[in-house]
Design a protein around this motif. Structure first.
Motif, PDB file in Angstrom:
ATOM      1  N   GLU A  96       0.823  -1.217   0.000  1.00 13.95           N
ATOM      2  CA  GLU A  96       0.000   0.000   0.000  1.00 13.95           C
ATOM      3  C   GLU A  96       0.855   1.264   0.000  1.00 13.95           C
ATOM      4  OE1 GLU A  96      -3.630   2.071   2.561  1.00 13.95           O
ATOM      5  OE2 GLU A  96      -2.530   0.385   3.399  1.00 13.95           O
ATOM      6  N   VAL A 154     -12.371  -8.382   2.215  1.00 13.90           N
ATOM      7  CA  VAL A 154     -12.789  -7.216   3.005  1.00 13.90           C
ATOM      8  C   VAL A 154     -11.916  -5.984   2.760  1.00 13.90           C
ATOM      9  CG1 VAL A 154     -13.741  -8.670   4.812  1.00 13.90           C
ATOM     10  CG2 VAL A 154     -11.368  -7.929   4.980  1.00 13.90           C
ATOM     11  N   GLN A 155     -10.957  -6.061   1.843  1.00 15.44           N
ATOM     12  CA  GLN A 155     -10.069  -4.924   1.607  1.00 15.44           C
ATOM     13  C   GLN A 155     -10.784  -3.813   0.831  1.00 15.44           C
ATOM     14  OE1 GLN A 155      -7.040  -4.792   3.108  1.00 15.44           O
ATOM     15  NE2 GLN A 155      -7.770  -6.748   3.940  1.00 15.44           N
ATOM     16  N   GLN A 156     -10.395  -2.579   1.129  1.00 13.54           N
ATOM     17  CA  GLN A 156     -10.968  -1.411   0.451  1.00 13.54           C
ATOM     18  C   GLN A 156      -9.980  -0.762  -0.520  1.00 13.54           C
ATOM     19  OE1 GLN A 156     -14.208  -0.773   1.026  1.00 13.54           O
ATOM     20  NE2 GLN A 156     -14.187  -2.487   2.474  1.00 13.54           N
ATOM     21  N   ASN A 157      -8.684  -0.926  -0.250  1.00 12.65           N
ATOM     22  CA  ASN A 157      -7.646  -0.347  -1.102  1.00 12.65           C
ATOM     23  C   ASN A 157      -7.200  -1.376  -2.133  1.00 12.65           C
ATOM     24  OD1 ASN A 157      -4.576   0.095  -1.707  1.00 12.65           O
ATOM     25  ND2 ASN A 157      -5.293   2.083  -0.965  1.00 12.65           N
ATOM     26  N   PHE A 161      -5.612  -5.117  -1.605  1.00 16.77           N
ATOM     27  CA  PHE A 161      -6.323  -6.254  -2.203  1.00 16.77           C
ATOM     28  C   PHE A 161      -5.353  -7.129  -3.001  1.00 16.77           C
ATOM     29  CE2 PHE A 161      -8.486  -8.018  -5.930  1.00 16.77           C
ATOM     30  CZ  PHE A 161      -9.480  -8.772  -5.328  1.00 16.77           C
ATOM     31  N   HIS A 216      -8.993   3.491  -4.244  1.00 19.02           N
ATOM     32  CA  HIS A 216     -10.075   2.799  -3.543  1.00 19.02           C
ATOM     33  C   HIS A 216     -10.810   1.889  -4.523  1.00 19.02           C
ATOM     34  CE1 HIS A 216     -13.427   2.211  -0.717  1.00 19.02           C
ATOM     35  NE2 HIS A 216     -12.623   2.705   0.199  1.00 19.02           N
ATOM     36  N   ILE A 217     -11.180   0.696  -4.068  1.00 20.19           N
ATOM     37  CA  ILE A 217     -11.814  -0.272  -4.966  1.00 20.19           C
ATOM     38  C   ILE A 217     -13.147   0.251  -5.498  1.00 20.19           C
ATOM     39  CG2 ILE A 217     -12.884  -2.571  -5.044  1.00 20.19           C
ATOM     40  CD1 ILE A 217     -10.665  -3.546  -3.202  1.00 20.19           C
ATOM     41  N   THR A 218     -13.899   0.973  -4.654  1.00 18.67           N
ATOM     42  CA  THR A 218     -15.202   1.490  -5.108  1.00 18.67           C
ATOM     43  C   THR A 218     -15.055   2.528  -6.213  1.00 18.67           C
ATOM     44  OG1 THR A 218     -15.158   3.118  -3.313  1.00 18.67           O
ATOM     45  CG2 THR A 218     -16.333   1.049  -2.896  1.00 18.67           C
ATOM     46  N   ASP A 219     -13.860   3.117  -6.350  1.00 16.04           N
ATOM     47  CA  ASP A 219     -13.634   4.100  -7.417  1.00 16.04           C
ATOM     48  C   ASP A 219     -13.632   3.453  -8.794  1.00 16.04           C
ATOM     49  OD1 ASP A 219     -13.367   6.203  -5.585  1.00 16.04           O
ATOM     50  OD2 ASP A 219     -11.243   5.750  -5.273  1.00 16.04           O
ATOM     51  N   ARG A 221     -15.922   1.478  -9.892  1.00 19.70           N
ATOM     52  CA  ARG A 221     -17.287   1.246 -10.364  1.00 19.70           C
ATOM     53  C   ARG A 221     -17.557   2.061 -11.625  1.00 19.70           C
ATOM     54  NH1 ARG A 221     -20.258   1.733  -4.439  1.00 19.70           N
ATOM     55  NH2 ARG A 221     -19.714  -0.363  -3.697  1.00 19.70           N
TER      56      ARG A 221
END
Length: 231
Positions: A96, A154-157, A161, A216-219, A221
């Motif tokens: 990270e 459960v990772q967010q970064n 991940f 961020h993983i959600t970025d 999408r």
């Protein structure tokens, strides 16, 4: 070890970034501990064999507890390089904090060096003991595959991940030591495929980070709509 030292520097390459400095520091400290294990283990092997020649080191006594201690120390040291559970604790933080291209290189380089070293240990020095250690290797592989995949969920970064993905891959990789004859070419082939596919994924991650500055993983999408080729 000379191949590992430059990785310490590369992890802390961004001197203006606190996470990069932290990654370099953690990597140095844990890497030094792994080196100490390896050197202590090799010292015991030298004491038992009376030689630095790997061919002579094969003739170790079967009944000496020192052989088992040396093996444990060397496998622990190699486990740090390969991120085998429970020697994996450095990977997520270093991945990270390091600059993105360095993380990509680190994920492949440390695995390659670790695998080469494991070959020398298990086949070059302890070849006649490998069959006795099959269950131990199997347990390490199962723990590594399970923890790496479960914790990755459960990772967010995205870099953390990929760190746990790399940990789980180490579990698949060392299964080749359970069956020497077909296992060695299987491990080499798996390492080559892993290197190509992992660097391909990181190439996309580096591109996305350069374009958006986001990790961020959600970025990610909606990427299939904005850039189908990268997705």
């Amino acid at each position: 070890e000379l191949a590992t030292i430059p990785l310490f520097v590369l992890a802390a390459w961004r001197r203006d970034n606190a996470k990069s400095a932290e990654a370099g520091l953690k990597y140095v400290v844990i890497g030094a501990m792994a080196s100490a294990f390896i050197l202590y283990g090799l010292g015991i092997i030298y004491g038992l064999a009376g030689s630095l020649d790997l061919r002579l080191c094969k003739n170790l006594p079967n009944d000496s507890p020192a052989v088992w201690l040396a093996a444990a120390l060397l496998i622990a040291g190699a486990g740090f390089k390969l991120t085998i559970v429970p020697f994996h604790m450095w990977a997520a933080d270093v991945y990270e904090g390091a600059p993105m291209p360095i993380t990509a290189y680190l994920s492949v380089a440390s695995k390659g060096v670790g695998l080469a070293f494991m070959f020398q240990i298990l086949f070059g020095i302890f070849g006649k003991f490998v069959a006795d250690w099959a269950m131990i290797v199997a347990v390490f592989a199962a723990l590594t595959m399970t923890l790496g995949n479960v914790v990755a969920i459960v990772q967010q970064n995205i870099k953390r991940f990929m760190a746990f993905s790399a940990i789980s891959q180490a579990g698949y990789l060392i299964m080749g030591f359970l069956c020497t004859s077909p296992g060695v070419p299987a491990m080499i082939y798996y390492m080559l495929v892993y290197a190509v596919t992992n660097l391909s994924v990181f190439a996309c991650i580096v591109w996305y980070a350069n374009e958006t500055g986001k990790e961020h993983i959600t970025d990610y999408r909606g990427l299939s709509r904005t850039n189908p080729a990268i997705a």
